[in-house]
Design a protein around this motif. Structure first.
Motif, PDB file in Angstrom:
ATOM      1  N   ILE A  40       0.825  -1.211   0.000  1.00  0.00           N
ATOM      2  CA  ILE A  40       0.000   0.000   0.000  1.00  0.00           C
ATOM      3  C   ILE A  40       0.861   1.263   0.000  1.00  0.00           C
ATOM      4  N   MET A  41       1.940   1.268   0.767  1.00  0.00           N
ATOM      5  CA  MET A  41       2.726   2.485   0.938  1.00  0.00           C
ATOM      6  C   MET A  41       3.841   2.654  -0.087  1.00  0.00           C
ATOM      7  N   ARG A  42       4.251   1.586  -0.765  1.00  0.00           N
ATOM      8  CA  ARG A  42       5.423   1.689  -1.642  1.00  0.00           C
ATOM      9  C   ARG A  42       5.180   1.294  -3.097  1.00  0.00           C
ATOM     10  N   VAL A  43       4.038   0.688  -3.386  1.00  0.00           N
ATOM     11  CA  VAL A  43       3.757   0.252  -4.756  1.00  0.00           C
ATOM     12  C   VAL A  43       2.694   1.173  -5.356  1.00  0.00           C
ATOM     13  N   PRO A  44       2.942   1.747  -6.548  1.00  0.00           N
ATOM     14  CA  PRO A  44       1.969   2.676  -7.152  1.00  0.00           C
ATOM     15  C   PRO A  44       0.728   1.949  -7.653  1.00  0.00           C
ATOM     16  N   TYR A  45      -0.381   2.715  -7.697  1.00  0.00           N
ATOM     17  CA  TYR A  45      -1.662   2.181  -8.159  1.00  0.00           C
ATOM     18  C   TYR A  45      -2.066   2.871  -9.462  1.00  0.00           C
ATOM     19  N   GLY A  46      -2.745   2.131 -10.337  1.00  0.00           N
ATOM     20  CA  GLY A  46      -3.319   2.688 -11.545  1.00  0.00           C
ATOM     21  C   GLY A  46      -2.317   2.920 -12.656  1.00  0.00           C
ATOM     22  N   VAL A  47      -2.847   3.330 -13.811  1.00  0.00           N
ATOM     23  CA  VAL A  47      -1.999   3.552 -14.985  1.00  0.00           C
ATOM     24  C   VAL A  47      -1.100   4.765 -14.816  1.00  0.00           C
ATOM     25  N   ASN A  48      -1.526   5.717 -13.956  1.00  0.00           N
ATOM     26  CA  ASN A  48      -0.722   6.920 -13.718  1.00  0.00           C
ATOM     27  C   ASN A  48       0.316   6.740 -12.627  1.00  0.00           C
ATOM     28  N   LYS A  49       0.424   5.528 -12.068  1.00  0.00           N
ATOM     29  CA  LYS A  49       1.422   5.201 -11.047  1.00  0.00           C
ATOM     30  C   LYS A  49       1.341   6.153  -9.852  1.00  0.00           C
ATOM     31  N   GLU A  50       0.156   6.209  -9.237  1.00  0.00           N
ATOM     32  CA  GLU A  50      -0.058   7.078  -8.081  1.00  0.00           C
ATOM     33  C   GLU A  50       0.257   6.322  -6.790  1.00  0.00           C
ATOM     34  N   TYR A  51       0.892   7.020  -5.848  1.00  0.00           N
ATOM     35  CA  TYR A  51       1.215   6.421  -4.550  1.00  0.00           C
ATOM     36  C   TYR A  51       0.174   6.836  -3.511  1.00  0.00           C
ATOM     37  N   PHE A  52      -0.195   5.889  -2.649  1.00  0.00           N
ATOM     38  CA  PHE A  52      -1.098   6.192  -1.535  1.00  0.00           C
ATOM     39  C   PHE A  52      -0.266   6.820  -0.412  1.00  0.00           C
ATOM     40  N   LYS A  53      -0.604   8.060  -0.021  1.00  0.00           N
ATOM     41  CA  LYS A  53       0.230   8.820   0.913  1.00  0.00           C
ATOM     42  C   LYS A  53      -0.455   9.104   2.249  1.00  0.00           C
ATOM     43  N   TYR A  54      -1.640   8.569   2.456  1.00  0.00           N
ATOM     44  CA  TYR A  54      -2.432   8.974   3.621  1.00  0.00           C
ATOM     45  C   TYR A  54      -2.368   7.899   4.700  1.00  0.00           C
ATOM     46  N   SER A  55      -1.257   7.850   5.403  1.00  0.00           N
ATOM     47  CA  SER A  55      -1.043   6.790   6.389  1.00  0.00           C
ATOM     48  C   SER A  55      -2.036   6.866   7.544  1.00  0.00           C
ATOM     49  N   LEU A  56      -2.478   8.080   7.907  1.00  0.00           N
ATOM     50  CA  LEU A  56      -3.437   8.211   9.004  1.00  0.00           C
ATOM     51  C   LEU A  56      -4.789   7.591   8.642  1.00  0.00           C
ATOM     52  N   PHE A  57      -5.107   7.534   7.369  1.00  0.00           N
ATOM     53  CA  PHE A  57      -6.342   6.884   6.921  1.00  0.00           C
ATOM     54  C   PHE A  57      -6.280   5.376   7.177  1.00  0.00           C
ATOM     55  N   LEU A  58      -5.097   4.785   7.005  1.00  0.00           N
ATOM     56  CA  LEU A  58      -4.926   3.358   7.310  1.00  0.00           C
ATOM     57  C   LEU A  58      -5.110   3.100   8.803  1.00  0.00           C
ATOM     58  N   VAL A  59      -4.562   4.018   9.624  1.00  0.00           N
ATOM     59  CA  VAL A  59      -4.726   3.896  11.076  1.00  0.00           C
ATOM     60  C   VAL A  59      -6.215   3.923  11.436  1.00  0.00           C
ATOM     61  N   PHE A  60      -6.945   4.866  10.837  1.00  0.00           N
ATOM     62  CA  PHE A  60      -8.378   5.003  11.120  1.00  0.00           C
ATOM     63  C   PHE A  60      -9.140   3.728  10.736  1.00  0.00           C
ATOM     64  N   CYS A  61      -8.855   3.180   9.560  1.00  0.00           N
ATOM     65  CA  CYS A  61      -9.546   1.972   9.107  1.00  0.00           C
ATOM     66  C   CYS A  61      -9.248   0.775  10.007  1.00  0.00           C
ATOM     67  N   ASN A  62      -7.982   0.624  10.397  1.00  0.00           N
ATOM     68  CA  ASN A  62      -7.609  -0.480  11.283  1.00  0.00           C
ATOM     69  C   ASN A  62      -8.298  -0.371  12.635  1.00  0.00           C
ATOM     70  N   ARG A  63      -8.300   0.854  13.192  1.00  0.00           N
ATOM     71  CA  ARG A  63      -8.840   1.041  14.543  1.00  0.00           C
ATOM     72  C   ARG A  63     -10.353   0.898  14.588  1.00  0.00           C
ATOM     73  N   ILE A  64     -11.049   1.391  13.569  1.00  0.00           N
ATOM     74  CA  ILE A  64     -12.510   1.291  13.598  1.00  0.00           C
ATOM     75  C   ILE A  64     -12.944  -0.167  13.437  1.00  0.00           C
TER      76      ILE A  64
END
Length: 344
Positions: A40-64
């Protein structure tokens, strides 16, 4: 009429299957968790090679997810949902836990998963420091020796990387000052969190799920507030909406993170902390090897030496540790209804 004694072979078989269940559960969930973190944090997604940069969103999903499962466990078992300790103490654990997890995810932008995983082995050092100040614990010379060897091995592993393993977020070698600083922050906050959890368990008559529910509930509120204040909530949701594979990765990450808590508690309750420590050490080693094969991380010969020093020291600590003397029969009988607690 006396009850017949259990068949020793049946008891042995039952223990074997329980061991297989515990080991496979921990290894599968936490190895998948580690691989997904890096993906999630180091491999790009999509044809435009976008990186997921919102680590706090992962924390929120895990905790909820964990909070919902803990609440369900408390309701199903008909145990009290009321807080046992003052709410501010749960919140203190939540704050340091969020900082711990955020540092962990952010560090993956600058250091590889093998470097991060091996650096985590050095968490015994901050735990010893916090334990001295918070719990007034004392440690033996062998503990300090193991801590020194683990630190030495981690330092070798970090300072002598293979030069071609670069961070997708920065220039130069992946072991940047910022990445190492994040790992130092992770170790410090994680050491405080686990030590204060231990203090909370010992100071109050608290169920595991009670502490998990309130700490993760506070974490949900804090991480959600952080996302809103930083303006990252809508961009994170938009990213996940545009990349369905990222959405599936996050769902699976939250699922295995929550499931692993069950296996951790089950293992310690049935086999003790010593066996659990040995399993976790093996899991870290497997995670490093799997990451190197899956994501193509090269390791220098100095890093192999550092890894041998770290894991050799940890295995020596696990298997040479003297077991505590068995309590008298009447004490064992009285404590039978209080299973050993697991602090993830």
């Amino acid at each position: 009429m006396a009850e017949p004694l259990p068949n020793p072979d049946e008891v042995k078989d039952s223990k074997t299957w329980k061991g297989i269940f515990a080991v496979s559960g921990i290894m599968i969930t936490l190895v998948i968790y580690g691989v997904l973190q890096e993906k999630i944090m180091r491999v790009p997604y999509g044809v435009n090679k976008e990186y997921f940069k919102y680590s706090l969103f992962l924390v929120f999903c895990n905790r909820i997810t964990t909070s919902a499962v803990s609440a369900g466990s408390l309701v199903t078992s008909k145990k009290a949902l009321d807080p046992v300790a003052p709410v501010y103490k749960y919140c203190l654990i939540s704050v340091t836990n969020i900082l711990t997890t955020t540092c962990q995810y952010e560090a993956l932008k600058y250091v590889s998963f093998p470097v991060q995983t091996l650096a985590k082995c050095a968490k015994m050092i901050p735990v010893m420091i916090w334990g001295t100040f918070i719990m007034q614990k004392t440690y033996k010379g062998f503990d300090y020796l193991v801590a020194f060897l683990v630190t030495l091995g981690c330092s070798i592993f970090i300072l002598f990387p293979a030069g071609i393993d670069l961070s997708p977020y920065g220039k130069g070698r992946e072991n940047t000052v910022w990445g190492i600083s994040l790992m130092v922050g992770y170790l410090g906050f994680d050491g405080f969190t686990s030590t204060f959890q231990d203090k909370l368990f010992k100071g109050y008559n608290m169920e595991i799920h009670n502490q998990i529910f309130y700490t993760t509930l506070c974490s949900c509120v804090l991480s959600f507030s952080g996302l809103v204040l930083q303006g990252h909530l809508l961009p994170a949701v938009d990213f996940v909406y545009r990349h369905n594979d990222c959405f599936l990765d996050i769902v699976l990450l939250s699922t295995v993170a929550t499931t692993s808590q069950f296996f951790i508690s089950y293992t310690i309750r049935n086999f003790g902390a010593l066996a659990f420590a040995a399993i976790m050490t093996t899991r870290q080693l497997v995670s490093i090897l799997l990451s190197c094969m899956w994501f193509g991380h090269p390791l220098s010969w100095e890093q192999w030496i550092g890894a041998v020093i770290v894991f050799g020291s940890l295995y020596a600590k696990n298997f040479w540790k003297k077991p505590s003397p068995s309590p008298p029969p009447q004490q064992t009988e009285n404590k039978a209804s209080s299973p050993e607690k697991a602090v993830p």
